[in-house]
Motif scaffolding. Sequence first.
Motif, PDB file in Angstrom:
ATOM      1  N   HIS A 151     -20.734  33.547 -18.604  1.00 30.13           N
ATOM      2  CA  HIS A 151     -22.403  33.712 -18.622  1.00 30.13           C
ATOM      3  C   HIS A 151     -22.853  34.880 -17.057  1.00 30.13           C
ATOM      4  O   HIS A 151     -22.341  35.304 -16.970  1.00 30.13           O
ATOM      5  N   ASP A 155     -23.151  35.297  -9.351  1.00 34.78           N
ATOM      6  CA  ASP A 155     -21.869  35.931  -8.579  1.00 34.78           C
ATOM      7  C   ASP A 155     -20.759  36.083  -9.910  1.00 34.78           C
ATOM      8  O   ASP A 155     -20.039  36.762  -9.604  1.00 34.78           O
ATOM      9  N   HIS A 156     -21.345  36.162 -11.295  1.00 34.71           N
ATOM     10  CA  HIS A 156     -20.822  36.823 -12.467  1.00 34.71           C
ATOM     11  C   HIS A 156     -21.128  38.117 -12.622  1.00 34.71           C
ATOM     12  O   HIS A 156     -19.777  39.425 -13.659  1.00 34.71           O
ATOM     13  N   ASP A 253     -17.339  28.775 -15.578  1.00 38.09           N
ATOM     14  CA  ASP A 253     -18.208  27.758 -14.581  1.00 38.09           C
ATOM     15  C   ASP A 253     -18.041  26.253 -15.665  1.00 38.09           C
ATOM     16  O   ASP A 253     -18.631  25.654 -14.858  1.00 38.09           O
ATOM     17  N   TYR A 299     -13.288  29.647 -12.543  1.00 41.95           N
ATOM     18  CA  TYR A 299     -13.544  31.542 -11.674  1.00 41.95           C
ATOM     19  C   TYR A 299     -14.010  30.949  -9.820  1.00 41.95           C
ATOM     20  O   TYR A 299     -13.804  31.527  -9.368  1.00 41.95           O
ATOM     21  N   HIS A 300     -13.382  29.133  -9.998  1.00 37.12           N
ATOM     22  CA  HIS A 300     -14.255  28.689  -8.961  1.00 37.12           C
ATOM     23  C   HIS A 300     -12.978  28.044  -8.268  1.00 37.12           C
ATOM     24  O   HIS A 300     -13.250  27.041  -7.227  1.00 37.12           O
TER      25      HIS A 300
HETATM   26 ZN   LIG Z   1     -20.351  30.985 -10.791  1.00 35.03          ZN
END
Ligand SMILES: [Zn+2]
Length: 327
Positions: A151, A155-156, A253, A299-300
Amino acid sequence: MTPYEISRRDLFLASSAIAGGLAMSQVMSEPATAAVPLSGAKSPGFKRFKLGDFEITTLLDGLRPSDGPFPTFGADQSQEKVGELMRANFLPETKFVNGFAPVLINTGSELILFDTGFGAAGRDNGFGQLEANMKAAGYTPDQVSTVVITHMHGDHIGGLMNGDTPGFANARYIAGQIEYDFWTDPARTGTPAEAGAKGVAAKVKPLAEKTTFIKAGDAIVSGITSEAAYGHTPGHMIFHVESAGKRVVLTADTANHYVAALQHPEWEVAFDTDRAKGIETRKRVLDMIATDRVPFIGYHMPFPSAGYLERLGSGYRFVPVTYQFDV
Ligand SMILES: [Zn+2]
């Protein structure tokens, strides 16, 4: 004089002291070695997993300490309730450290990077470590053959372009059509999504000609298939990865705090473009992962970002991966 001789001497002095009636504590207070400065060296920023014939590497782009997790997580709850959950899980009530972890998959014929971190622009704040950690893991950015964007949050996509130069010189790109259409729609101007739209214009648009825009359900290579996970953003996608009968799900995410979003998938998350849809997607994807007992990489999630889900009340407990990929 060798350390051995020193220790022998100390031992002799110690024996003499005891013989002389001195308290042992007086002798022990003498330091045996010189003080060593705190090293400060960073922990390794990559972790490798073997999945069938694939090699998967999670790469840490950076860590962000901030206030939280309330009100980003549990946006529709009280601060006390979120704090109570943190305390019960041995976490600080008002401090949060978020991690950012792109995933690199070597299928044997392709080197595929999922998401790109903050890029060079993030380095002043300690981000943009993807490239350094990729090199530490044995790869270089110009070896990446495909970059997949789950997406289009900053941060991506931040690492896609370094100024006017692509961050991955020899790559083709794969991204969702719905996601791209949302962020490049002129209707975003003057809305809360405007800053994000500017990011997409700077980082994704210059690469549009080299990008294959896919729809959810499309396979990107043999063994890796996308699935719709809308809500966090309008076109957010997750990826099923399978090799030689082994599976892992890249949840991107879908859930972004390993306690708040997993134990309470029904809590609203302020980062979700459509909060209700985010909740619906979180419940569906987490249920699938728990039911199928498959590992996932988020991812987080706490680095190295891989775990399982154990049912806990109406939610799930994060069970970090240990040696399951090593046997
Ligand atoms: Zn993110």
